[in-house]
Structure formats: C-alpha cells, structure tokens
Write a protein that holds these residues in place. Structure first.
Motif, mmCIF file in Angstrom:
data_model
loop_
_atom_site.group_PDB
_atom_site.id
_atom_site.type_symbol
_atom_site.label_atom_id
_atom_site.label_comp_id
_atom_site.label_asym_id
_atom_site.label_seq_id
_atom_site.Cartn_x
_atom_site.Cartn_y
_atom_site.Cartn_z
ATOM 1 N N GLU A 50 -19.221 56.135 -21.290
ATOM 2 C CA GLU A 50 -19.181 54.684 -21.491
ATOM 3 C C GLU A 50 -20.481 54.006 -21.070
ATOM 4 O O GLU A 50 -20.655 52.805 -21.276
ATOM 5 N N ALA A 51 -21.390 54.772 -20.485
ATOM 6 C CA ALA A 51 -22.617 54.194 -19.920
ATOM 7 C C ALA A 51 -23.698 53.997 -20.976
ATOM 8 O O ALA A 51 -23.707 54.650 -22.027
ATOM 9 N N LEU A 52 -24.638 53.106 -20.662
ATOM 10 C CA LEU A 52 -25.807 52.847 -21.501
ATOM 11 C C LEU A 52 -27.023 53.495 -20.857
ATOM 12 O O LEU A 52 -27.268 53.324 -19.655
ATOM 13 N N ASP A 53 -27.769 54.261 -21.654
ATOM 14 C CA ASP A 53 -29.013 54.854 -21.175
ATOM 15 C C ASP A 53 -30.092 53.781 -21.215
ATOM 16 O O ASP A 53 -30.477 53.311 -22.287
ATOM 17 N N LEU A 54 -30.599 53.387 -20.052
ATOM 18 C CA LEU A 54 -31.552 52.281 -19.990
ATOM 19 C C LEU A 54 -32.899 52.634 -20.606
ATOM 20 O O LEU A 54 -33.638 51.741 -21.037
ATOM 21 N N LYS A 55 -33.231 53.904 -20.669
ATOM 22 C CA LYS A 55 -34.518 54.314 -21.258
ATOM 23 C C LYS A 55 -34.500 54.211 -22.777
ATOM 24 O O LYS A 55 -35.450 53.736 -23.396
ATOM 25 N N SER A 56 -33.428 54.682 -23.384
ATOM 26 C CA SER A 56 -33.367 54.731 -24.845
ATOM 27 C C SER A 56 -32.659 53.531 -25.457
ATOM 28 O O SER A 56 -32.837 53.245 -26.639
ATOM 29 N N GLY A 57 -31.851 52.849 -24.654
ATOM 30 C CA GLY A 57 -31.070 51.742 -25.189
ATOM 31 C C GLY A 57 -29.843 52.194 -25.960
ATOM 32 O O GLY A 57 -29.122 51.378 -26.522
ATOM 33 N N ARG A 58 -29.567 53.508 -25.974
ATOM 34 C CA ARG A 58 -28.404 54.043 -26.647
ATOM 35 C C ARG A 58 -27.359 54.437 -25.622
ATOM 36 O O ARG A 58 -27.619 54.434 -24.421
ATOM 37 N N SER A 59 -26.177 54.787 -26.100
ATOM 38 C CA SER A 59 -25.164 55.262 -25.169
ATOM 39 C C SER A 59 -25.654 56.556 -24.524
ATOM 40 O O SER A 59 -26.446 57.308 -25.110
ATOM 41 N N ALA A 60 -25.176 56.807 -23.327
ATOM 42 C CA ALA A 60 -25.599 58.010 -22.606
ATOM 43 C C ALA A 60 -25.257 59.267 -23.381
ATOM 44 O O ALA A 60 -26.020 60.235 -23.402
ATOM 45 N N MET A 61 -24.097 59.283 -24.061
ATOM 46 C CA MET A 61 -23.699 60.460 -24.813
ATOM 47 C C MET A 61 -24.599 60.670 -26.021
ATOM 48 O O MET A 61 -24.970 61.794 -26.345
ATOM 49 N N GLU A 62 -24.976 59.582 -26.695
ATOM 50 C CA GLU A 62 -25.889 59.699 -27.841
ATOM 51 C C GLU A 62 -27.239 60.233 -27.398
ATOM 52 O O GLU A 62 -27.846 61.081 -28.059
ATOM 53 N N SER A 63 -27.740 59.746 -26.253
ATOM 54 C CA SER A 63 -29.030 60.209 -25.750
ATOM 55 C C SER A 63 -28.976 61.674 -25.356
ATOM 56 O O SER A 63 -29.896 62.449 -25.604
ATOM 57 N N LYS A 64 -27.851 62.059 -24.760
ATOM 58 C CA LYS A 64 -27.688 63.441 -24.305
ATOM 59 C C LYS A 64 -27.734 64.419 -25.466
ATOM 60 O O LYS A 64 -28.309 65.504 -25.368
ATOM 61 N N PHE A 65 -27.138 64.030 -26.605
ATOM 62 C CA PHE A 65 -27.049 64.943 -27.742
ATOM 63 C C PHE A 65 -28.161 64.738 -28.755
ATOM 64 O O PHE A 65 -28.186 65.397 -29.786
ATOM 65 N N SER A 66 -29.079 63.806 -28.475
ATOM 66 C CA SER A 66 -30.185 63.551 -29.394
ATOM 67 C C SER A 66 -31.017 64.809 -29.567
ATOM 68 O O SER A 66 -31.408 65.459 -28.605
ATOM 69 N N GLY A 67 -31.280 65.180 -30.810
ATOM 70 C CA GLY A 67 -32.080 66.376 -31.072
ATOM 71 C C GLY A 67 -31.243 67.630 -31.219
ATOM 72 O O GLY A 67 -31.733 68.655 -31.670
ATOM 73 N N ARG A 68 -29.962 67.578 -30.829
ATOM 74 C CA ARG A 68 -29.095 68.725 -31.002
ATOM 75 C C ARG A 68 -28.343 68.608 -32.319
ATOM 76 O O ARG A 68 -28.072 67.518 -32.796
ATOM 77 N N SER A 69 -27.982 69.749 -32.856
ATOM 78 C CA SER A 69 -27.195 69.737 -34.080
ATOM 79 C C SER A 69 -25.827 69.135 -33.803
ATOM 80 O O SER A 69 -25.214 69.404 -32.766
ATOM 81 N N SER A 70 -25.353 68.310 -34.717
ATOM 82 C CA SER A 70 -24.036 67.693 -34.558
ATOM 83 C C SER A 70 -22.952 68.513 -35.248
ATOM 84 O O SER A 70 -21.788 68.124 -35.261
#
Length: 214
Positions: A50-70
């Motif tokens: 539910e958190a917001l990643d302050l560096k990317s401005g995206r949700s923490a889960m979206e930032s965590k999986f960025s660059g990985r295959s979905s």
C-alpha cells in the motif's frame, strides 16, 4: 488524528526502523526505505503493497517489480502433451493434473470451469505454502489465498494424479507445490514437496517434463 502512543510503537514493516508523520498527519514516512504509508480513518496502513515509493513516485510493489518479467512461461518438452505451453501472470496460480472423465483430451479450462477441486486438506496445504514461500503476499480469504487461480493445466498423462501439483507466480518468483500426488513431483531430478523455481528448472510429473522458461 492517529493516537500518539500507537505512533511511538510503529515501525516500518520492511526495515523495522522508526517512522515519522508527514503531510500534516495524512501519511507516515520511513526515511530509510523512502516509503510513504497512508493513514485512512486515523488508522495507519502499514503494508508495503500500500506504500508509495518516494524515489519513483510509483507504488512500492510496482517499483519492486520494475524491470522484471510480469509473466512466467512454462513449456512441456516431453510426455503425451509435448509442445504445450502455458503462462502465469504475477500473483496467479494454476493446478496441474489429469482429466477424470476423458484422459485422452487436453484442455485449458475456463476460469469458470476449474475442474480440479480443492478439499479442505488441500486448501490448508496451499495456504500454508503461500505463507511460507511468498511472504510479501497477503494471506487472502480465497481457496488459494490472494493468488488468483487461472485455468487448470489438464494433461493426458495416466501417471499424473487427478490433482497433482500447483504452480504459483508471486512477487518473489515462481514456485511449485506437490499436492500429495501418487507418483511425486520432481525438480531437476529431485523429489520435492515444494520448491522455488529458477529459469531453466525441469519439472517432472508422471511421464511429463516441463521447463520453466522464465
């Protein structure tokens, strides 16, 4: 207004470090993780998803999986259904088994017609596995926790149990769970009750071999 005594004992669920109130009491921030947690109805929502990643401005889960295959891809390389491929999107799962009424027909059943039913024992087995293997996934109330169950993979392999195994694709990757099958589930030649999967791993159930292509 969030109770001050509650704020004094709260820590970030990801790093376990102290947090601070921000946005005039509308959110909570962990400076170590650069995560902002919302406050709803005066209740802090201390969940990483539910958190917001302050560096990317995206949700923490979206930032965590960025660059990985979905999507996780699997291909049958030997057995009666050689050449069959199937896919899992993130936070979904599939049962793998054998058709009861027509062993000579392979089918990917629709989401409505999931034929491999889970009894209470197998539901408990699945939920225990999810809690152990996928710690970043909420437990959920469904038969497969927070994982969405998608069409079953039905094989023409008589050595495969009716409900042989389940394959999951979560935040930490893919994994397989044997459903107390008659002939067992093997990964790279080793019999397993459950196993996290790496790209290139070979799953063997009955006479069928399935490669996790990543």
């Amino acid at each position: 207004m969030v109770d001050k005594k509650l704020l004094d004992i709260l820590v970030c669920p990801q790093c376990k470090q102290n947090i601070t109130v921000a946005d005039k009491g509308a959110s909570i921030v962990c400076k170590d993780c650069n995560l902002k947690y919302p406050i709803r109805d005066d209740i802090p929502v201390m969940l990483v998803e539910e958190a917001l990643d302050l560096k990317s401005g995206r949700s923490a889960m979206e930032s965590k999986f960025s660059g990985r295959s979905s999507v996780a891809t699997f291909k049958v390389i030997s057995g009666p259904n050689k050449g069959l491929s199937f896919h899992l999107e993130r936070f979904t799962c599939k049962a793998v088994g054998r058709a009861l009424t027509d062993p000579n027909k392979t089918a990917m059943f629709s989401n409505v017609d999931i034929s491999l039913a889970l009894d209470e024992n197998t539901k408990g087995l699945v939920k225990h596995y999810i809690g152990k293997q996928f710690k970043d996934v909420k437990s959920g109330d469904g038969d497969t926790g927070s994982f969405k169950r998608t069409p079953d993979v039905i094989l023409d392999d008589t050595a495969v149990s009716r409900l042989h195994a389940m394959i999951f694709f979560g935040g930490t990757g893919a994994g397989i769970l044997d459903m107390v099958s008659r002939n067992g589930t093997f990964v790279n030649g080793e019999e397993v009750e459950s196993r996290a999967l790496k790209k290139g791993d070979a799953i063997e159930i009955g006479e069928t071999k399935i490669i996790f292509e990543g």
